[in-house]
Design a protein around this motif. Structure first.
Motif, PDB file in Angstrom:
ATOM      1  N   SER A   9       0.709  -1.355  -0.066  1.00 13.50           N
ATOM      2  CA  SER A   9      -0.078  -0.107   0.059  1.00 13.50           C
ATOM      3  C   SER A   9       0.831   1.099   0.037  1.00 13.50           C
ATOM      4  N   GLY A  10       2.165   1.100   0.202  1.00  7.95           N
ATOM      5  CA  GLY A  10       2.900   2.364   0.277  1.00  7.95           C
ATOM      6  C   GLY A  10       2.923   2.917   1.592  1.00  7.95           C
ATOM      7  N   ILE A  11       2.205   2.320   2.795  1.00  7.58           N
ATOM      8  CA  ILE A  11       2.314   2.952   4.046  1.00  7.58           C
ATOM      9  C   ILE A  11       3.522   2.263   4.738  1.00  7.58           C
ATOM     10  N   PRO A  12       4.375   3.032   5.326  1.00  8.77           N
ATOM     11  CA  PRO A  12       5.374   2.453   6.151  1.00  8.77           C
ATOM     12  C   PRO A  12       4.962   1.867   7.381  1.00  8.77           C
ATOM     13  N   ILE A  13       5.736   0.772   8.095  1.00  7.17           N
ATOM     14  CA  ILE A  13       5.696   0.088   9.263  1.00  7.17           C
ATOM     15  C   ILE A  13       6.810   0.813  10.133  1.00  7.17           C
ATOM     16  N   VAL A  39       4.234  10.326   4.120  1.00  7.95           N
ATOM     17  CA  VAL A  39       2.648   9.612   3.831  1.00  7.95           C
ATOM     18  C   VAL A  39       1.644  10.377   4.669  1.00  7.95           C
ATOM     19  N   GLY A  40       2.109  10.683   6.017  1.00 11.51           N
ATOM     20  CA  GLY A  40       1.274  11.105   7.057  1.00 11.51           C
ATOM     21  C   GLY A  40       0.496   9.869   7.813  1.00 11.51           C
ATOM     22  N   PHE A  41       0.570   8.559   7.203  1.00 14.59           N
ATOM     23  CA  PHE A  41       0.086   7.739   8.141  1.00 14.59           C
ATOM     24  C   PHE A  41       1.178   6.379   8.046  1.00 14.59           C
ATOM     25  N   VAL A  42       1.153   5.765   9.052  1.00 12.56           N
ATOM     26  CA  VAL A  42       2.293   4.857   9.426  1.00 12.56           C
ATOM     27  C   VAL A  42       1.596   3.655  10.170  1.00 12.56           C
ATOM     28  N   TYR A  43       2.079   2.500   9.905  1.00 12.49           N
ATOM     29  CA  TYR A  43       1.806   1.149  10.917  1.00 12.49           C
ATOM     30  C   TYR A  43       2.794   1.207  11.913  1.00 12.49           C
ATOM     31  N   ILE A  44       2.178   1.263  13.279  1.00 10.29           N
ATOM     32  CA  ILE A  44       3.108   0.905  14.522  1.00 10.29           C
ATOM     33  C   ILE A  44       3.137  -0.510  14.893  1.00 10.29           C
ATOM     34  N   ILE A  45       4.071  -1.350  14.885  1.00  9.64           N
ATOM     35  CA  ILE A  45       4.036  -2.563  15.606  1.00  9.64           C
ATOM     36  C   ILE A  45       4.910  -2.475  16.941  1.00  9.64           C
ATOM     37  N   ASN A  46       4.410  -3.530  17.950  1.00 15.89           N
ATOM     38  CA  ASN A  46       5.332  -3.481  19.304  1.00 15.89           C
ATOM     39  C   ASN A  46       5.014  -2.346  20.008  1.00 15.89           C
ATOM     40  N   HIS A  47       3.718  -1.936  19.824  1.00 15.53           N
ATOM     41  CA  HIS A  47       3.472  -0.493  20.354  1.00 15.53           C
ATOM     42  C   HIS A  47       2.777  -0.321  21.943  1.00 15.53           C
ATOM     43  N   GLY A  48       3.012  -1.634  22.630  1.00 17.27           N
ATOM     44  CA  GLY A  48       2.687  -1.832  23.960  1.00 17.27           C
ATOM     45  C   GLY A  48       1.607  -2.245  24.586  1.00 17.27           C
ATOM     46  N   ILE A  49       0.472  -2.340  23.632  1.00 19.34           N
ATOM     47  CA  ILE A  49      -0.803  -2.635  24.141  1.00 19.34           C
ATOM     48  C   ILE A  49      -0.879  -4.206  23.759  1.00 19.34           C
ATOM     49  N   PRO A  50      -1.117  -4.920  24.651  1.00 19.91           N
ATOM     50  CA  PRO A  50      -1.242  -6.471  24.289  1.00 19.91           C
ATOM     51  C   PRO A  50      -2.515  -6.910  23.490  1.00 19.91           C
ATOM     52  N   ASP A 235      -3.122   9.118  -1.612  1.00 23.13           N
ATOM     53  CA  ASP A 235      -1.811   8.864  -2.294  1.00 23.13           C
ATOM     54  C   ASP A 235      -1.114  10.102  -2.270  1.00 23.13           C
ATOM     55  N   PRO A 236      -0.001  10.405  -1.404  1.00 24.53           N
ATOM     56  CA  PRO A 236       0.816  11.700  -1.287  1.00 24.53           C
ATOM     57  C   PRO A 236       1.253  12.241  -2.452  1.00 24.53           C
ATOM     58  N   ASN A 237       1.274  11.362  -3.462  1.00 22.65           N
ATOM     59  CA  ASN A 237       1.903  11.854  -4.922  1.00 22.65           C
ATOM     60  C   ASN A 237       0.813  11.928  -5.995  1.00 22.65           C
ATOM     61  N   LYS A 241      -6.256  10.203  -5.800  1.00 21.46           N
ATOM     62  CA  LYS A 241      -5.987   8.507  -5.906  1.00 21.46           C
ATOM     63  C   LYS A 241      -5.910   8.128  -4.305  1.00 21.46           C
ATOM     64  N   PHE A 242      -6.697   7.152  -3.962  1.00 21.38           N
ATOM     65  CA  PHE A 242      -6.819   6.375  -2.578  1.00 21.38           C
ATOM     66  C   PHE A 242      -6.185   5.208  -2.894  1.00 21.38           C
ATOM     67  N   THR A 243      -5.458   4.563  -1.743  1.00 28.47           N
ATOM     68  CA  THR A 243      -4.981   3.432  -1.581  1.00 28.47           C
ATOM     69  C   THR A 243      -5.405   2.727  -0.499  1.00 28.47           C
ATOM     70  N   ASP A 244      -5.797   1.380  -0.399  1.00 30.42           N
ATOM     71  CA  ASP A 244      -5.930   0.707   0.783  1.00 30.42           C
ATOM     72  C   ASP A 244      -5.243   0.730   1.968  1.00 30.42           C
ATOM     73  N   ALA A 245      -5.677   0.636   3.156  1.00 29.58           N
ATOM     74  CA  ALA A 245      -4.846   0.694   4.356  1.00 29.58           C
ATOM     75  C   ALA A 245      -5.140  -0.501   4.939  1.00 29.58           C
ATOM     76  N   THR A 246      -4.575  -1.593   4.509  1.00 28.46           N
ATOM     77  CA  THR A 246      -4.860  -3.110   4.979  1.00 28.46           C
ATOM     78  C   THR A 246      -4.596  -3.280   6.304  1.00 28.46           C
ATOM     79  N   PRO A 247      -5.349  -3.918   7.074  1.00 29.18           N
ATOM     80  CA  PRO A 247      -5.152  -3.961   8.321  1.00 29.18           C
ATOM     81  C   PRO A 247      -3.984  -4.841   8.909  1.00 29.18           C
ATOM     82  N   ILE A 248      -3.199  -4.647   9.828  1.00 28.47           N
ATOM     83  CA  ILE A 248      -2.173  -5.489  10.155  1.00 28.47           C
ATOM     84  C   ILE A 248      -2.270  -6.065  11.507  1.00 28.47           C
ATOM     85  N   LYS A 249      -2.569  -7.443  11.748  1.00 29.40           N
ATOM     86  CA  LYS A 249      -2.651  -8.011  12.978  1.00 29.40           C
ATOM     87  C   LYS A 249      -2.060  -7.598  14.158  1.00 29.40           C
TER      88      LYS A 249
END
Length: 344
Positions: A9-13, A39-50, A235-237, A241-249
């Protein structure tokens, strides 16, 4: 190796693992600022909420919206656009990108509400916020709901404070607490959201909407979403144009809001990006001959500065972006301006 990677999706992690290590902390902070700039959007993992706590939050959300309408209406959203607490039934709220002078135009307001937003929500805040007191269901209607809601509210705030610290370090502000010191946590908003099943045709023909394209008003937003899909980011560019922000478990989505954008001096640095909720693109997200969408649940947490905080371009950002592009404004005044058309 950098902790930030790109996905389809082009969204960083950004991986917050190792935050307590000084070297890793600086790397995480730099990755986060780059993601918010690009991008202004970012996935965050290991964020601290179990995971178990996130699962519990969605369990409570489903229990809440499974209640009969008359029981949910025992905690009604207050009339008007100023207080965002309690239950909002489908069609009560209208999300838009209209504000300022256009918000005073009755024709614009009427036209906006001709397309109903098909979602319901429940808003929770700090018990220390006298201006927006919580509106709770009677305890015997959903025992334990209020206790969990407040506990989760402050868990999210703790994560948000860490993210603000990372942004301050990554922007090389004068101190790591430059942002956290004006975010007490008492003016945030925890929103439980339910998008009922709806015929895909209604969304395709735009006779109904889930949540139209908009930016968030506050500093940052944390979003927990189920696996249904439907969130899209511009899309920032390529405008429009919109791109899917697919959920990350077990991950959360974090995005920049308008106030943080103003602090960093508009779109030249940290982006407050348009996003919307619409049809998921995969055909298996529909059910039956009528192509009903699956129900969707999400939990956004909006982080807002303390109301008297003056939001203006930070000195450190002037060297990155040039002279200030916005007049200073108090956080409370900006929120009032943006909320004007949200509720009649």
């Amino acid at each position: 190796m950098s902790s930030s990677i790109s996905i389809e999706s082009g969204i960083p992690i950004v991986n917050f693992a190792g935050w307590n290590d000084e070297h890793r902390r600086r790397q995480i902070a730099q990755d986060l600022v780059i993601a918010c700039h690009d991008v202004g959007f970012v996935y965050i993992i290991n964020h601290g909420i179990p995971e178990a706590v996130m699962d519990e939050a969605f369990d409570w959300t489903k229990k809440l919206f499974d209640l009969p309408h008359d029981q949910k209406m025992l905690a009604p959203h207050a009339p008007g656009p100023d207080v965002h607490r309690g239950y909002s039934y489908p069609g009560l709220e209208k999300v838009s990108q209209v504000y300022g002078r256009d918000a005073d135009d009755e024709n614009i307001s009427k036209a906006l509400r001709e397309v109903k937003d098909c979602k319901e929500s429940y808003e929770i805040g700090s018990e220390n916020n006298a201006f927006m007191p919580n509106v709770w269901l009677p305890e015997d209607t959903l025992p334990g709901f209020g206790e969990f809601g407040l506990s989760f509210y402050w868990r999210c705030n703790a994560v948000a404070q860490t993210i603000l610290t990372a942004l301050a370090i990554g922007l090389e502000l004068d101190s790591a607490d430059a942002l956290t010191k004006v975010h007490s946590g008492n003016y945030n908003q925890l929103r439980l959201l339910h998008y009922p099943a709806i015929r895909a045709e209604e969304l395709e023909k735009q006779t109904s909407a889930r949540m139209p394209a908009h930016t968030d008003w506050g500093s940052i937003t944390l979003l927990f979403q189920d696996d249904c899909g439907g969130l899209q980011v511009e899309d920032p560019n390529e405008k429009g144009k919109f791109t899917d922000a697919t959920p990350i478990k077990n991950g959360l989505m974090m995005n920049v809001g308008d106030m943080l954008m103003r602090w960093s001096n508009a779109l030249d640095y940290l982006k407050s990006t348009l996003h919307r909720v619409t049809l998921p693109r995969l055909s298996d997200r529909f059910e039956g001959e009528e192509r009903l969408t699956r129900e969707r649940y999400s939990i956004p947490y909006f982080l807002t500065p303390d109301m008297d905080t003056v939001v203006q371009c930070m000195d450190e950002c002037k060297s990155l972006t040039g002279p200030p592009k916005y007049e200073p404004i108090k956080a409370g005044e900006y929120l009032t301006m943006r909320a004007k058309l949200q509720y009649e």
